[in-house]
Design a protein around this motif. Structure first.
Motif, PDB file in Angstrom:
ATOM      1  N   UNK A   1       0.824  -1.207   0.000  1.00 35.59           N
ATOM      2  CA  UNK A   1       0.000   0.000   0.000  1.00 35.59           C
ATOM      3  C   UNK A   1       0.862   1.263   0.000  1.00 35.59           C
TER       4      UNK A   1
ATOM      5  N   UNK B   1       2.700   1.776  -3.091  1.00 35.43           N
ATOM      6  CA  UNK B   1       1.836   1.627  -4.264  1.00 35.43           C
ATOM      7  C   UNK B   1       2.445   0.600  -5.220  1.00 35.43           C
ATOM      8  N   UNK B   2       2.903  -0.504  -4.659  1.00 31.96           N
ATOM      9  CA  UNK B   2       3.552  -1.537  -5.460  1.00 31.96           C
ATOM     10  C   UNK B   2       2.563  -2.646  -5.792  1.00 31.96           C
ATOM     11  N   UNK B   3       2.904  -3.420  -6.802  1.00 28.77           N
ATOM     12  CA  UNK B   3       2.144  -4.637  -7.094  1.00 28.77           C
ATOM     13  C   UNK B   3       2.120  -5.484  -5.817  1.00 28.77           C
TER      14      UNK B   3
ATOM     15  N   UNK C   1       4.925  -7.797  -4.676  1.00 21.71           N
ATOM     16  CA  UNK C   1       6.141  -7.262  -4.060  1.00 21.71           C
ATOM     17  C   UNK C   1       6.026  -7.359  -2.543  1.00 21.71           C
TER      18      UNK C   1
ATOM     19  N   UNK D   1      10.587 -12.386   3.234  1.00 23.77           N
ATOM     20  CA  UNK D   1      11.918 -12.069   3.754  1.00 23.77           C
ATOM     21  C   UNK D   1      11.844 -11.670   5.229  1.00 23.77           C
TER      22      UNK D   1
ATOM     23  N   UNK E   1      -5.774  -3.214  -5.837  1.00 24.68           N
ATOM     24  CA  UNK E   1      -4.429  -3.038  -6.370  1.00 24.68           C
ATOM     25  C   UNK E   1      -4.033  -4.157  -7.314  1.00 24.68           C
ATOM     26  N   UNK E   2      -3.042  -3.861  -8.159  1.00 23.09           N
ATOM     27  CA  UNK E   2      -2.596  -4.840  -9.143  1.00 23.09           C
ATOM     28  C   UNK E   2      -1.987  -6.070  -8.469  1.00 23.09           C
TER      29      UNK E   2
ATOM     30  N   UNK F   1      19.414 -11.335  -1.358  1.00 21.56           N
ATOM     31  CA  UNK F   1      18.018 -11.159  -0.978  1.00 21.56           C
ATOM     32  C   UNK F   1      17.599  -9.704  -1.132  1.00 21.56           C
TER      33      UNK F   1
ATOM     34  N   UNK G   1      14.841  -8.165  -3.645  1.00 23.16           N
ATOM     35  CA  UNK G   1      13.666  -7.430  -3.170  1.00 23.16           C
ATOM     36  C   UNK G   1      13.579  -6.071  -3.847  1.00 23.16           C
TER      37      UNK G   1
ATOM     38  N   UNK H   1      12.520  -6.390  -7.512  1.00 21.37           N
ATOM     39  CA  UNK H   1      11.099  -6.722  -7.622  1.00 21.37           C
ATOM     40  C   UNK H   1      10.261  -5.485  -7.358  1.00 21.37           C
ATOM     41  N   UNK H   2      10.665  -4.696  -6.328  1.00 23.52           N
ATOM     42  CA  UNK H   2       9.828  -3.550  -5.997  1.00 23.52           C
ATOM     43  C   UNK H   2       9.928  -2.467  -7.069  1.00 23.52           C
TER      44      UNK H   2
ATOM     45  N   UNK I   1       7.737  -3.755  -9.886  1.00 34.71           N
ATOM     46  CA  UNK I   1       6.347  -4.083  -9.621  1.00 34.71           C
ATOM     47  C   UNK I   1       5.527  -2.986  -8.993  1.00 34.71           C
ATOM     48  N   UNK I   2       5.334  -1.890  -9.676  1.00 33.92           N
ATOM     49  CA  UNK I   2       4.464  -0.858  -9.128  1.00 33.92           C
ATOM     50  C   UNK I   2       3.021  -1.138  -9.520  1.00 33.92           C
ATOM     51  N   UNK I   3       2.103  -0.785  -8.639  1.00 32.03           N
ATOM     52  CA  UNK I   3       0.697  -0.967  -8.953  1.00 32.03           C
ATOM     53  C   UNK I   3       0.144   0.340  -9.481  1.00 32.03           C
ATOM     54  N   UNK I   4      -0.556   0.272 -10.604  1.00 33.47           N
ATOM     55  CA  UNK I   4      -1.112   1.507 -11.156  1.00 33.47           C
ATOM     56  C   UNK I   4      -2.493   1.781 -10.570  1.00 33.47           C
TER      57      UNK I   4
ATOM     58  N   UNK J   1      -3.650   1.785  -3.503  1.00 27.28           N
ATOM     59  CA  UNK J   1      -2.454   2.101  -2.750  1.00 27.28           C
ATOM     60  C   UNK J   1      -2.396   3.514  -2.229  1.00 27.28           C
ATOM     61  N   UNK J   2      -1.223   3.831  -1.674  1.00 27.58           N
ATOM     62  CA  UNK J   2      -1.004   5.116  -1.020  1.00 27.58           C
ATOM     63  C   UNK J   2      -1.147   6.271  -2.009  1.00 27.58           C
ATOM     64  N   UNK J   3      -0.627   6.060  -3.228  1.00 21.90           N
ATOM     65  CA  UNK J   3      -0.650   7.143  -4.206  1.00 21.90           C
ATOM     66  C   UNK J   3      -2.090   7.567  -4.508  1.00 21.90           C
TER      67      UNK J   3
END
Lengths: 346, 334
Positions: free
Chosen positions: A100, A103-105, A108, A115, A169-170, B11, B15, B18-19, B22-25, B28-30
């Motif tokens: 959140x 704003x990541x997939x 992630x 981890x 979210x995606x 690791x 990570x 990947x981050x 991998x952003x979500x469009x 989320x916070x945005x």
């Protein structure tokens, strides 16, 4: 007794040897108990035997069972983990908040959460092997710290004590498929956690019975110093076992997140005892060196049947804890008795 | 050790990559930031002395309801130029000790809940003796006056339950299940008692383990599978309403899910029709009013309600009201 000897003696003794082998299995007592509980509720609760009811019971059992497997392995290795219950909540919180806030997939967040939980497990194991303090103290500390972190951190980041919804979210639908979907077989929905549970039991059984690591686990739980003397990497084994609990907490936590998509930060307290109870009912010795993954599954199944059976039978739930406690004692006594008999006839 | 460092490095690198990838469009916070136009950041509206008020509740850790009460109290404190101290403990004895600590600190006002009145009696007597005004909130409307509090702000649990029973009648329900997520909580029992009192149909109680959502879900599912005649499920806390909806789907039941209290998911559920109604006791108001009334008393010796409880609920919320409340629930004030 080796194979050639067995061939040399007559069939009757072979029969007893098989029975003896069966009596020596750690899960025997719990299997007997599970059958008894099953028959009991089949008799007293009308709807207990319906396929839909069975799916509900299996779901309840699987959410406990997923954690009971690594907890059982840890107990065979001679330690236990009081932080396991809140670690599940931590896993869900980290995953949700990371996705959140960044704003990541959501995948992630899922990876980051893995981890983090593995790191918490490694921390427990590392502290234990380094400080030589009892696991009760170390994991009690982790339990309290995680409980506080769950609340404090969530409040700090989100401003409230529950996380924000990540359902829009995606990556959410695919993650939901993996961790929280329902598979319909013959018109009855079965939760995917049941598959995770069975897979974990299978993998854990394979590790315990077929690999060198399995021997190490039994050895460090049975006698740590003797194990070290014959070259078993005690510290590595214990750290690995704690990381296993972290892995289980990760799966459970992701299930929690993707089935409810909002996580309450105060949850999970007290569940660590339920996992330990499931492992003990399933034949794990609290002193280590003895137990099985299948047993923990049977223990979780008994737990699921009892907690939901009381609802099916429409009984007063005031007595649930009493029932559970009595079962715990009975299972442990039965286990102890069976083991003594098996050892006496060896 | 070197090998360990390499693993940590791998690791972290993993990570990070990947981050980055991998952003979500969506969401989320945005999205929240975009949604959030300039919300009024609080500033003191008065220049009265900076009094210190302490609020001590019986809340457990991480309770969404008390989070909203606290947020109401904090915003009133900012407006009234109050130094606001919040503490809580679910154990009555510990809560009484926190009240005593506040008295020792010589605060200018105390806000307290009387979930277990007997344990709080002597602490409140001490506050009275020390001349510290006390306002009770949420629970203890009956004992409030007797213990020397100025006034009580809250909802009567039984009255709230009665409102639910009446609403269920109006909706033509006949078999209700009251889901209690804390066994032995008096307030929860009172709510179900209230439902039983006014509801013409049958009310059954179901106790679930509130700290484990999967357990709550499977227990409600089991109940609905056993008793097909159940046509209404009433949860006593907002987070459990959504879980009850999942259980209903799992059991293939047609029961209507209704709930006490409100949160963002409940507002959304009401709007899309998965939930029937919610009965809100407006926790924000309980915190806000308590601080504001203490300020009024210090500033102007005002007492609202003439010593009688000031009720903050029950307010029945249905589909019609839900849309308007969605934004407020998201920011955590409803």
């Amino acid at each position: 007794m080796n194979a050639t000897q067995v061939k040399a003696v007559d069939e009757r003794i072979l029969q007893t040897s098989r029975l003896r082998k069966l009596l020596g299995r750690p899960e025997l007592g719990s299997v007997v108990g599970a059958i008894a509980v099953f028959v009991f509720f089949a008799f007293f609760a009308d709807s207990f035997l319906h396929a839909a009811s069975l799916s509900t019971v299996l779901y309840a059992a699987s959410t406990i069972g997923i954690m009971a497997v690594p907890v059982a392995l840890l107990m065979i290795g001679g330690e236990f983990d009081l932080s396991a219950g809140v670690m599940v909540t931590s896993s869900a919180l980290v995953s949700s908040m990371f996705s959140y806030q960044m704003t990541a997939n959501v995948w992630v967040g899922v990876v980051v959460s893995l981890l983090v939980t593995l790191a918490i497990g490694a921390f427990n194991g590392f502290m234990l092997t380094r400080t030589k303090l009892p696991s009760f103290i170390i994991t009690l500390g982790t339990f309290l710290m995680l409980t506080g972190l769950n609340l404090g951190f969530t409040k700090l980041v989100d401003g409230t004590v529950s996380t924000k919804s990540i359902a829009d979210m995606e990556g959410f639908p695919s993650a939901q498929d993996v961790f929280a979907s329902t598979i319909t077989i013959g018109g009855v929905g079965f939760k995917v956690t049941i598959l995770w549970w069975l897979a974990l039991v299978a993998v854990a059984s394979w590790i315990l019975l077929r690999t060198r690591a399995g021997n190490w686990i039994f050895a460090v739980g049975g006698n740590k110093d003797a194990a070290r003397a014959v070259g078993v990497p005690v510290a590595k084994t214990k750290i690995g076992l704690y990381m296993g609990v972290g892995f289980g907490a990760w799966i459970s936590g992701q299930h929690l997140l993707f089935s409810y998509d909002v996580v309450q930060s105060g949850e999970g307290v007290g569940n660590e005892l339920i996992y330990i109870i499931a492992a003990v009912i399933g034949g794990c010795l609290i002193t280590g060196g003895y137990g099985s993954a299948v047993g923990s599954a049977v223990g979780a199944f008994i737990f699921g049947m009892t907690s939901k059976g009381i609802v099916f039978a429409e009984w007063n739930p005031d007595w649930f804890k009493f029932f559970l406690g009595a079962m715990l004692l009975l299972a442990t006594l039965l286990n102890a008795w069976v083991r003594k008999r098996a050892e006496a006839t060896k | 050790m070197a090998r360990f460092r390499t693993w940590v490095g791998i690791a972290l690198a993993g990570a990070l990559s990947v981050s980055l990838a991998g952003c979500s469009s969506t969401g989320g916070k945005r999205a929240e930031d975009a949604r959030k136009a300039a919300s009024a950041e609080g500033r003191a509206a008065v220049d009265t002395p900076r009094w210190t008020f302490a609020m001590i509740t019986h809340s457990g850790d991480g309770d969404t309801f008390w989070d909203i009460v606290q947020s109401g109290a904090e915003q009133a404190a900012v407006k009234d130029n109050i130094n606001f101290l919040y503490s809580h403990d679910a154990e009555a004895q510990q809560q009484a000790q926190l009240v005593n600590a506040a008295i020792d600190k010589k605060v200018d006002g105390i806000i307290v809940t009387l979930a277990k009145p007997d344990a709080m009696k002597s602490a409140l007597a001490r506050a009275h003796k020390a001349g510290i005004p006390v306002i009770t909130v949420n629970s203890g409307s009956e004992e409030s006056r007797e213990f020397g509090a100025l006034t009580h702000v809250g909802q009567d649990e039984t009255i709230a339950g009665e409102a639910v029973g009446e609403e269920l009648n109006e909706r033509g329900r006949e078999q209700a299940v009251c889901v209690l997520h804390e066994q032995g909580n008096v307030g929860h029992e009172q709510r179900c008692d209230g439902v039983e009192k006014t509801f013409d149909g049958k009310v059954q109680r179901l106790y679930v383990n509130g700290t484990s959502m999967p357990d709550v879900q499977s227990a409600i599912e089991a109940k609905l599978q056993t008793d097909k005649s159940v046509d209404a499920v009433v949860t006593l806390g907002a987070p459990y309403a959504d879980t009850a909806v999942k259980a209903k789907q799992g059991a293939g039941s047609k029961a209507e899910i209704d709930t006490f209290d409100l949160n963002a998911k409940v507002a959304a559920g009401l709007a899309d029709g998965t939930l029937g109604f919610a009965v809100d006791q407006q926790p924000y108001l309980q915190g806000y009013e308590a601080v504001d009334l203490l300020w009024l008393y210090k500033y102007n010796a005002d007492v609202l309600g003439g010593g009688r409880p000031v009720l903050t609920g029950p307010q029945i919320i249905t589909k019609d009201d839900a849309a308007a409340l969605a934004d407020y629930t998201k920011r955590g004030t409803r």
